[in-house]
Design a protein around this motif. Structure first.
Motif, PDB file in Angstrom:
ATOM      1  N   ALA A 123      46.103  49.275  26.694  1.00 38.20           N
ATOM      2  CA  ALA A 123      46.100  47.807  26.730  1.00 38.20           C
ATOM      3  C   ALA A 123      44.664  47.351  26.502  1.00 38.20           C
ATOM      4  O   ALA A 123      43.745  48.169  26.393  1.00 38.20           O
ATOM      5  CB  ALA A 123      46.597  47.293  28.080  1.00 38.20           C
ATOM      6  N   VAL A 124      44.471  46.043  26.464  1.00 40.81           N
ATOM      7  CA  VAL A 124      43.116  45.482  26.455  1.00 40.81           C
ATOM      8  C   VAL A 124      42.767  45.096  27.889  1.00 40.81           C
ATOM      9  O   VAL A 124      43.573  44.460  28.584  1.00 40.81           O
ATOM     10  CB  VAL A 124      43.013  44.252  25.536  1.00 40.81           C
ATOM     11  CG1 VAL A 124      41.613  43.646  25.611  1.00 40.81           C
ATOM     12  CG2 VAL A 124      43.343  44.648  24.093  1.00 40.81           C
ATOM     13  N   TYR A 125      41.576  45.490  28.327  1.00 45.60           N
ATOM     14  CA  TYR A 125      41.131  45.200  29.681  1.00 45.60           C
ATOM     15  C   TYR A 125      39.978  44.202  29.639  1.00 45.60           C
ATOM     16  O   TYR A 125      38.997  44.391  28.907  1.00 45.60           O
ATOM     17  CB  TYR A 125      40.678  46.485  30.385  1.00 45.60           C
ATOM     18  CG  TYR A 125      41.839  47.387  30.710  1.00 45.60           C
ATOM     19  CD1 TYR A 125      42.439  48.164  29.723  1.00 45.60           C
ATOM     20  CD2 TYR A 125      42.374  47.435  31.990  1.00 45.60           C
ATOM     21  CE1 TYR A 125      43.526  48.961  30.003  1.00 45.60           C
ATOM     22  CE2 TYR A 125      43.458  48.234  32.288  1.00 45.60           C
ATOM     23  CZ  TYR A 125      44.034  48.995  31.288  1.00 45.60           C
ATOM     24  OH  TYR A 125      45.112  49.787  31.576  1.00 45.60           O
ATOM     25  N   PHE A 126      40.108  43.147  30.438  1.00 46.11           N
ATOM     26  CA  PHE A 126      39.066  42.133  30.531  1.00 46.11           C
ATOM     27  C   PHE A 126      38.470  42.162  31.931  1.00 46.11           C
ATOM     28  O   PHE A 126      39.207  42.202  32.923  1.00 46.11           O
ATOM     29  CB  PHE A 126      39.639  40.732  30.300  1.00 46.11           C
ATOM     30  CG  PHE A 126      40.111  40.476  28.896  1.00 46.11           C
ATOM     31  CD1 PHE A 126      41.456  40.596  28.566  1.00 46.11           C
ATOM     32  CD2 PHE A 126      39.219  40.101  27.909  1.00 46.11           C
ATOM     33  CE1 PHE A 126      41.899  40.351  27.274  1.00 46.11           C
ATOM     34  CE2 PHE A 126      39.649  39.854  26.613  1.00 46.11           C
ATOM     35  CZ  PHE A 126      40.996  39.988  26.305  1.00 46.11           C
ATOM     36  N   CYS A 127      37.150  42.123  32.024  1.00 41.39           N
ATOM     37  CA  CYS A 127      36.541  41.852  33.314  1.00 41.39           C
ATOM     38  C   CYS A 127      36.192  40.372  33.364  1.00 41.39           C
ATOM     39  O   CYS A 127      36.014  39.718  32.320  1.00 41.39           O
ATOM     40  CB  CYS A 127      35.324  42.733  33.582  1.00 41.39           C
ATOM     41  SG  CYS A 127      33.896  42.390  32.569  1.00 41.39           S
ATOM     42  N   ALA A 128      36.149  39.833  34.576  1.00 41.86           N
ATOM     43  CA  ALA A 128      35.869  38.419  34.773  1.00 41.86           C
ATOM     44  C   ALA A 128      35.064  38.245  36.046  1.00 41.86           C
ATOM     45  O   ALA A 128      35.124  39.086  36.954  1.00 41.86           O
ATOM     46  CB  ALA A 128      37.167  37.617  34.834  1.00 41.86           C
ATOM     47  N   ALA A 129      34.326  37.152  36.125  1.00 39.85           N
ATOM     48  CA  ALA A 129      33.473  36.894  37.279  1.00 39.85           C
ATOM     49  C   ALA A 129      33.536  35.425  37.657  1.00 39.85           C
ATOM     50  O   ALA A 129      33.751  34.565  36.790  1.00 39.85           O
ATOM     51  CB  ALA A 129      32.035  37.294  36.972  1.00 39.85           C
ATOM     52  N   SER A 130      33.336  35.157  38.938  1.00 36.78           N
ATOM     53  CA  SER A 130      33.273  33.767  39.383  1.00 36.78           C
ATOM     54  C   SER A 130      32.097  33.578  40.342  1.00 36.78           C
ATOM     55  O   SER A 130      31.688  34.519  41.031  1.00 36.78           O
ATOM     56  CB  SER A 130      34.575  33.332  40.048  1.00 36.78           C
ATOM     57  OG  SER A 130      34.761  33.992  41.279  1.00 36.78           O
ATOM     58  N   LYS A 131      31.582  32.361  40.363  1.00 39.05           N
ATOM     59  CA  LYS A 131      30.493  32.030  41.291  1.00 39.05           C
ATOM     60  C   LYS A 131      31.088  31.618  42.625  1.00 39.05           C
ATOM     61  O   LYS A 131      32.244  31.209  42.708  1.00 39.05           O
ATOM     62  CB  LYS A 131      29.664  30.875  40.731  1.00 39.05           C
ATOM     63  CG  LYS A 131      28.976  31.183  39.424  1.00 39.05           C
ATOM     64  CD  LYS A 131      28.236  29.962  38.926  1.00 39.05           C
ATOM     65  CE  LYS A 131      27.719  30.174  37.521  1.00 39.05           C
ATOM     66  NZ  LYS A 131      27.072  28.951  36.995  1.00 39.05           N
ATOM     67  N   LYS A 132      30.267  31.679  43.644  1.00 44.77           N
ATOM     68  CA  LYS A 132      30.706  31.319  44.991  1.00 44.77           C
ATOM     69  C   LYS A 132      31.240  29.895  45.007  1.00 44.77           C
ATOM     70  O   LYS A 132      30.563  28.969  44.543  1.00 44.77           O
ATOM     71  CB  LYS A 132      29.538  31.458  45.960  1.00 44.77           C
ATOM     72  CG  LYS A 132      29.907  31.278  47.413  1.00 44.77           C
ATOM     73  CD  LYS A 132      28.727  31.567  48.312  1.00 44.77           C
ATOM     74  CE  LYS A 132      29.116  31.453  49.771  1.00 44.77           C
ATOM     75  NZ  LYS A 132      27.990  31.789  50.666  1.00 44.77           N
ATOM     76  N   GLY A 133      32.452  29.730  45.528  1.00 42.04           N
ATOM     77  CA  GLY A 133      33.042  28.404  45.648  1.00 42.04           C
ATOM     78  C   GLY A 133      33.650  27.862  44.377  1.00 42.04           C
ATOM     79  O   GLY A 133      34.291  26.815  44.383  1.00 42.04           O
ATOM     80  N   ALA A 134      33.462  28.560  43.275  1.00 42.75           N
ATOM     81  CA  ALA A 134      33.988  28.067  41.990  1.00 42.75           C
ATOM     82  C   ALA A 134      35.376  28.623  41.743  1.00 42.75           C
ATOM     83  O   ALA A 134      35.686  29.738  42.150  1.00 42.75           O
ATOM     84  CB  ALA A 134      33.056  28.456  40.854  1.00 42.75           C
ATOM     85  N   GLN A 135      36.200  27.863  41.082  1.00 39.96           N
ATOM     86  CA  GLN A 135      37.545  28.306  40.771  1.00 39.96           C
ATOM     87  C   GLN A 135      37.642  28.910  39.377  1.00 39.96           C
ATOM     88  O   GLN A 135      38.582  29.622  39.070  1.00 39.96           O
ATOM     89  CB  GLN A 135      38.519  27.126  40.903  1.00 39.96           C
ATOM     90  CG  GLN A 135      38.573  26.517  42.291  1.00 39.96           C
ATOM     91  CD  GLN A 135      39.050  27.505  43.346  1.00 39.96           C
ATOM     92  OE1 GLN A 135      39.890  28.345  43.083  1.00 39.96           O
ATOM     93  NE2 GLN A 135      38.481  27.417  44.537  1.00 39.96           N
ATOM     94  N   LYS A 136      36.691  28.582  38.515  1.00 39.88           N
ATOM     95  CA  LYS A 136      36.833  29.064  37.150  1.00 39.88           C
ATOM     96  C   LYS A 136      36.208  30.444  36.989  1.00 39.88           C
ATOM     97  O   LYS A 136      35.295  30.832  37.725  1.00 39.88           O
ATOM     98  CB  LYS A 136      36.241  28.078  36.147  1.00 39.88           C
ATOM     99  CG  LYS A 136      34.769  27.815  36.274  1.00 39.88           C
ATOM    100  CD  LYS A 136      34.348  26.850  35.164  1.00 39.88           C
ATOM    101  CE  LYS A 136      32.852  26.760  35.072  1.00 39.88           C
ATOM    102  NZ  LYS A 136      32.431  25.928  33.927  1.00 39.88           N
TER     103      LYS A 136
END
Lengths: 112, 114
Positions: A86-99
């Motif tokens: 499959a294709v694997y994506f990593c993602a990150a978010s900042k503290k308190g952020a929803q996006k």
């Protein structure tokens, strides 16, 4: 400005071996990291996550490691199975952020 | 299980047309998102909404607008479609409580602008 980078567009691994997918980030404000898996013609599905207060999180065959000093995370899949292709994506978010901020993705192919 | 439903799997439109992409979620999630996925670029955020009638621009909002009149529905609008908007469009939703809530995605709409 790519804040989350997956530098390997593709990876090929033999069935039964370990798959290691890598992800680097530049923004030190990120405090939560996620991995998603995507099959063709389907939306991404959540796989595993890790908070910045930890350096390892394990769920069955999947383990995510976080190295904050290097701003690097990796996903280990052991043992690799054909269904992991499959294709694997990593993602990150900042503290308190929803996006989320996503990397470019790595296409993993598991060979029988 | 969370269900995020996108109204069309495939859509073909012409340059200059106004295009509507619809997304509905059934889990009472506060947050909803629209992304586009292009080869080598990953998922890029177009717009998101954290409440009814609220919206915020993402990283690539130019040429797009959104509408959220009801909590469960989030629409993406291409005001005047152009060929560079040919892409896979993905809708997602998530809860607002706590940090790091995973986003749940629909299966995507592959949009072609001719």
């Amino acid at each position: 400005d790519q804040q989350v980078k997956q530098n390997s567009p593709s990876l090929s691994v033999q069935e039964g071996r370990i798959s290691i997918l890598n992800c680097d980030y530049t923004n030190s404000m990120f405090d939560y990291f996620l991995w998603y898996k995507k099959y063709p013609a389907e939306g991404p599905t959540f796989l595993i996550s890790i908070s910045s207060i930890k350096d390892k999180n394990e769920d069955g065959r999947f383990t995510v490691f976080l190295n904050k000093s290097a701003k690097h995370l990796s996903l280990h899949i052991v043992p690799s199975q054909p269904g992991d292709s499959a294709v694997y994506f990593c993602a990150a978010s900042k503290k308190g952020a929803q996006k989320l901020v996503f990397g470019q993705g790595t296409r993993l192919t598991i060979n029988p | 299980d969370v269900k995020v439903t996108q109204s069309s799997r495939y859509l073909v439109k012409r340059t200059g047309e106004k295009v509507f992409l619809e997304c509905v979620q059934d889990m009472d999630h506060e947050n909803m998102f629209w992304y586009r996925q292009d080869p080598g670029l990953g998922l890029r955020l177009i717009y998101f909404s954290y409440d009814v009638k609220m919206k915020e621009k993402g990283d690539i909002p130019e040429g797009y607008s959104v509408s959220r009149e009801k909590k469960e529905r989030f629409s993406l609008i291409l005001e005047s479609a152009s060929t560079n908007q040919t892409s896979m469009y993905l809708c997602a939703s998530s809860l607002s409580t706590g940090k790091g809530q995973p986003q749940h995605f629909g299966d995507g709409t592959r949009l072609s602008i001719l």
